[in-house]
Design an enzyme around this catalytic site. Structure first.
Site, mmCIF file in Angstrom:
data_model
loop_
_atom_site.group_PDB
_atom_site.id
_atom_site.type_symbol
_atom_site.label_atom_id
_atom_site.label_comp_id
_atom_site.label_asym_id
_atom_site.label_seq_id
_atom_site.Cartn_x
_atom_site.Cartn_y
_atom_site.Cartn_z
ATOM 1 N N GLU A 80 0.855 -1.182 0.000
ATOM 2 C CA GLU A 80 0.000 0.000 0.000
ATOM 3 C C GLU A 80 0.892 1.233 0.000
ATOM 4 O O GLU A 80 1.814 1.341 0.813
ATOM 5 C CB GLU A 80 -0.920 0.026 1.231
ATOM 6 C CG GLU A 80 -1.760 1.308 1.276
ATOM 7 C CD GLU A 80 -2.799 1.348 2.407
ATOM 8 O OE1 GLU A 80 -2.828 0.424 3.236
ATOM 9 O OE2 GLU A 80 -3.571 2.333 2.433
ATOM 10 N N GLU B 164 -6.042 -5.322 8.496
ATOM 11 C CA GLU B 164 -5.112 -4.218 8.741
ATOM 12 C C GLU B 164 -4.738 -4.193 10.218
ATOM 13 O O GLU B 164 -5.495 -4.671 11.057
ATOM 14 C CB GLU B 164 -5.783 -2.877 8.447
ATOM 15 C CG GLU B 164 -6.289 -2.688 7.050
ATOM 16 C CD GLU B 164 -6.780 -1.258 6.859
ATOM 17 O OE1 GLU B 164 -7.818 -0.908 7.434
ATOM 18 O OE2 GLU B 164 -6.100 -0.510 6.152
ATOM 19 N N ASN C 214 -4.604 5.114 -2.137
ATOM 20 C CA ASN C 214 -5.829 5.579 -1.478
ATOM 21 C C ASN C 214 -6.418 6.753 -2.255
ATOM 22 O O ASN C 214 -5.704 7.676 -2.620
ATOM 23 C CB ASN C 214 -5.506 6.055 -0.057
ATOM 24 C CG ASN C 214 -5.070 4.911 0.826
ATOM 25 O OD1 ASN C 214 -5.889 4.132 1.306
ATOM 26 N ND2 ASN C 214 -3.764 4.775 1.011
ATOM 27 N N GLU D 4 -7.871 1.931 -3.342
ATOM 28 C CA GLU D 4 -8.548 1.756 -2.051
ATOM 29 C C GLU D 4 -9.447 2.949 -1.791
ATOM 30 O O GLU D 4 -8.993 4.094 -1.856
ATOM 31 C CB GLU D 4 -7.523 1.655 -0.903
ATOM 32 C CG GLU D 4 -6.654 0.418 -0.980
ATOM 33 C CD GLU D 4 -5.816 0.197 0.277
ATOM 34 O OE1 GLU D 4 -5.970 0.957 1.262
ATOM 35 O OE2 GLU D 4 -5.003 -0.745 0.274
ATOM 36 N N ASP E 185 -11.709 0.130 1.974
ATOM 37 C CA ASP E 185 -10.751 0.413 3.043
ATOM 38 C C ASP E 185 -11.480 0.654 4.364
ATOM 39 O O ASP E 185 -12.638 1.075 4.360
ATOM 40 C CB ASP E 185 -9.956 1.670 2.654
ATOM 41 C CG ASP E 185 -8.577 1.698 3.281
ATOM 42 O OD1 ASP E 185 -8.246 0.785 4.049
ATOM 43 O OD2 ASP E 185 -7.822 2.643 2.966
HETATM 44 O O1 G Z 1 -6.740 4.190 6.509
HETATM 45 P P1 G Z 1 -5.712 3.314 5.883
HETATM 46 O O2 G Z 1 -6.017 1.873 6.133
HETATM 47 O O3 G Z 1 -5.442 3.593 4.443
HETATM 48 O O4 G Z 1 -4.332 3.672 6.585
HETATM 49 C C1 G Z 1 -3.452 2.788 7.096
HETATM 50 C C2 G Z 1 -2.901 3.471 8.322
HETATM 51 O O5 G Z 1 -2.648 2.516 9.320
HETATM 52 C C3 G Z 1 -1.607 4.183 8.061
HETATM 53 O O6 G Z 1 -1.611 5.293 8.885
HETATM 54 C C4 G Z 1 -0.575 3.184 8.540
HETATM 55 O O7 G Z 1 0.627 3.807 8.888
HETATM 56 C C5 G Z 1 -1.299 2.616 9.750
HETATM 57 N N1 G Z 1 -0.881 1.282 10.143
HETATM 58 C C6 G Z 1 -0.438 0.290 9.355
HETATM 59 N N2 G Z 1 -0.169 -0.824 10.067
HETATM 60 C C7 G Z 1 -0.441 -0.517 11.353
HETATM 61 C C8 G Z 1 -0.359 -1.262 12.576
HETATM 62 O O8 G Z 1 0.012 -2.446 12.628
HETATM 63 N N3 G Z 1 -0.736 -0.608 13.704
HETATM 64 C C9 G Z 1 -1.163 0.681 13.679
HETATM 65 N N4 G Z 1 -1.494 1.229 14.839
HETATM 66 N N5 G Z 1 -1.266 1.398 12.565
HETATM 67 C C10 G Z 1 -0.904 0.807 11.404
HETATM 68 O O1 G Z 2 0.147 6.236 6.743
HETATM 69 P P1 G Z 2 -0.767 6.479 7.637
HETATM 70 O O2 G Z 2 0.333 6.292 7.181
HETATM 71 O O3 G Z 2 -0.492 7.416 8.738
HETATM 72 O O4 G Z 2 -2.003 7.131 6.819
HETATM 73 C C1 G Z 2 -2.980 7.855 7.487
HETATM 74 C C2 G Z 2 -4.206 8.017 6.646
HETATM 75 O O5 G Z 2 -3.923 8.778 5.472
HETATM 76 C C3 G Z 2 -4.803 6.695 6.182
HETATM 77 O O6 G Z 2 -6.185 6.746 6.426
HETATM 78 C C4 G Z 2 -4.524 6.671 4.710
HETATM 79 O O7 G Z 2 -5.576 6.016 4.033
HETATM 80 C C5 G Z 2 -4.462 8.133 4.354
HETATM 81 N N1 G Z 2 -3.592 8.315 3.193
HETATM 82 C C6 G Z 2 -2.294 7.980 3.095
HETATM 83 N N2 G Z 2 -1.830 8.278 1.847
HETATM 84 C C7 G Z 2 -2.890 8.785 1.154
HETATM 85 C C8 G Z 2 -3.069 9.270 -0.180
HETATM 86 O O8 G Z 2 -2.170 9.248 -1.010
HETATM 87 N N3 G Z 2 -4.284 9.737 -0.522
HETATM 88 C C9 G Z 2 -5.323 9.755 0.349
HETATM 89 N N4 G Z 2 -6.476 10.224 -0.073
HETATM 90 N N5 G Z 2 -5.209 9.287 1.605
HETATM 91 C C10 G Z 2 -4.007 8.809 2.009
HETATM 92 MN MN MN Z 3 -5.696 2.327 2.925
#
Ligand code: G
Ligand code: G
Ligand code: MN
Length: 408
Positions: free
Chosen positions: A180, A357, A238, A270, A300
């Site tokens: 992802e 997830e 996403n 997603e 998602d």
């Molecule tokens: O909303 P979405 O499912 O796109 O975002 C995935 C979010 O979940 C991202 O912020 C990612 O960094 C976080 N994430 C991924 N794996 C884990 C995990 O094992 N634990 C937690 N707490 N957050 C996670």
């Molecule tokens: O990676 P985590 O890594 O903290 O992500 C936090 C949230 O931000 C998650 O819900 C994830 O789906 C969203 N996000 C991460 N990257 C993108 C992106 O490129 N576009 C959008 N729309 N949402 C994103």
């Molecule tokens: Mn996602």
């Protein structure tokens, strides 16, 4: 009837004018785990029972067509009273009437968890009882300080946004099932900034679409490089509502995939259930066209929105991602196990791939594996990482899990 032992005891009410149907309803609620079931034969009696209580009720089943105060008027009254009870609508009426009642009740602020046709049965009610408990588990995600719009604009102009990649692995073989792409901002002064600080700002200011395409471009480039190294890896991105509203999105993505020398099945989109159901006409056109062209399509954060499964089946999804609130720590909580079981069995009925997830520990892995989940994603497997670290991570991971892959 193993399911009911998995929900905490709850307080319920059945509102139904027909004596026999009311007895059935009360019985079914008890088999679903209700500790106490109040019975009312009309709206006024039900209001009186609610008003007389000290503690709020958890769940009630509400008939619509009744003499005297009907179900619709009753729902208006509990909306005005700001009663927190979760309502399940039950009726022998056609689906369009149930839907209208549901909309009306929601607009009065009543919490509707679903509608069922009579006669009631445990099979029909139990998924909605689980839904009640699942919605009480969801708390808003942690807020972080928002970055200023002008600063974000500068960041875009300077090309500071890039994807990090988090692995998803097949639970049977432990092999990579895809990655992802998650947006990160490599800020020259502040360091690496998480999406919570800029995505909501971008969305609110009409800036998300352009950045999304930058992210897709960089992700496809990474996928192409991995393929050239002998690793064909599917990338998921996403999408926000703004991107889905654009019905030419599939054509644009197609051109980008082709330009990168890849096929559409190497890109998965997603969208959250809430996003998919916003501006339904345009979203459905875009989503259906994406699937037609061969892109993957994933729901998602499943379980955190309010859409019913019936609504979701209108969209041709290929994959369902179970939100981390149901996964992290699930081995220690029966209620989470029950919700996982229900979600995974539904994905199997709908022939969707299930992704868990938030798999943070070995116990989480085991608990999602037990219910038959196909794919896992989370810190236990790997954190989101820069593109150049992925293949190294994968070699280490397979090194550590070779025995698993070999024994399959
Ligand atoms: O909303 P979405 O499912 O796109 O975002 C995935 C979010 O979940 C991202 O912020 C990612 O960094 C976080 N994430 C991924 N794996 C884990 C995990 O094992 N634990 C937690 N707490 N957050 C996670
Ligand atoms: O990676 P985590 O890594 O903290 O992500 C936090 C949230 O931000 C998650 O819900 C994830 O789906 C969203 N996000 C991460 N990257 C993108 C992106 O490129 N576009 C959008 N729309 N949402 C994103
Ligand atoms: Mn996602």
């Amino acid at each position: 009837m193993a399911s009911n032992s998995n929900v905490p005891p709850f307080q319920a009410m059945i509102l139904e004018d027909h004596d026999f149907q009311r007895k059935i309803g009360a019985h079914v609620l008890k088999t679903c785990g209700a500790a106490e079931v109040l019975e009312a034969a009309n709206g006024s009696d039900a209001i009186a029972l609610l008003d007389a209580r000290q503690n709020p009720l958890d769940i009630m089943v509400c008939d619509l067509n009744m003499p005297g105060m009907d179900g619709l008027e009753f729902l208006r009254h509990i909306g005005l009273r700001q009663n927190s009870v979760s309502v399940i609508l039950a009726s022998g009426m056609e689906a369009s009437i149930l839907r209208a009642a549901e909309m009306m009740a929601r607009s009065y602020g009543v919490r509707i968890i679903g509608a069922v046709e009579k006669p009631l049965s445990e099979g029909k009610l139990m998924p909605l009882v689980l839904r009640h408990f699942s919605q009480h588990l969801v708390s808003p995600r942690k807020q972080v300080a928002a970055m200023p719009v002008a600063e974000i604009k500068n960041g875009i102009a300077r090309g500071e946004f890039e994807p990090f990649f988090q692995p998803k692995v097949d639970m049977h073989t432990c092999k990579l099932a895809g990655v992802e792409a998650l947006m990160r901002w490599r800020h020259p002064k502040a360091g690496m900034i998480q999406p919570g600080a800029f995505i909501p700002v971008m969305e609110a200011n009409g800036m998300i679409n352009d950045v999304t395409f930058v992210l897709v471009e960089k992700s496809l480039q990474a996928a192409r490089d991995w393929r050239d190294q002998g690793y064909p890896i599917t990338v998921a991105i996403n999408l926000s509502v703004d991107s889905l509203r654009d019905t030419t999105l599939p054509d644009r993505l197609m051109r980008m995939v082709t330009a990168a020398g890849l096929a559409p099945d190497s890109l998965t989109v997603e969208v959250t259930e809430t996003v998919a159901m916003t501006d339904l006409g345009h979203s459905l056109e875009t989503l259906a066209r994406l699937r037609m062209k061969g892109f993957g399509l994933s729901i998602d954060d499943y379980g955190t929105g309010f859409s019913s499964m019936q609504q979701l089946t209108r969209v041709p999804f290929s994959e369902l991602k179970i939100d981390q609130v149901f996964v992290t720590g699930s081995s220690k909580q029966d209620i989470l196990q029950a919700l996982l079981t229900a979600s995974v069995s539904m994905t199997k009925r709908l022939k969707l791939k299930s992704v868990a997830e938030g798999v943070e520990t070995e116990q989480d892995w085991q608990s999602v594996s037990r219910v038959g989940c196909d794919v896992a994603q989370g810190y236990f497997i790997g954190r989101p990482m820069p593109r150049d670290e992925l293949i190294g991570w994968y070699r280490d991971w397979m090194g550590a899990h070779n025995n698993v892959a070999a024994s399959e």
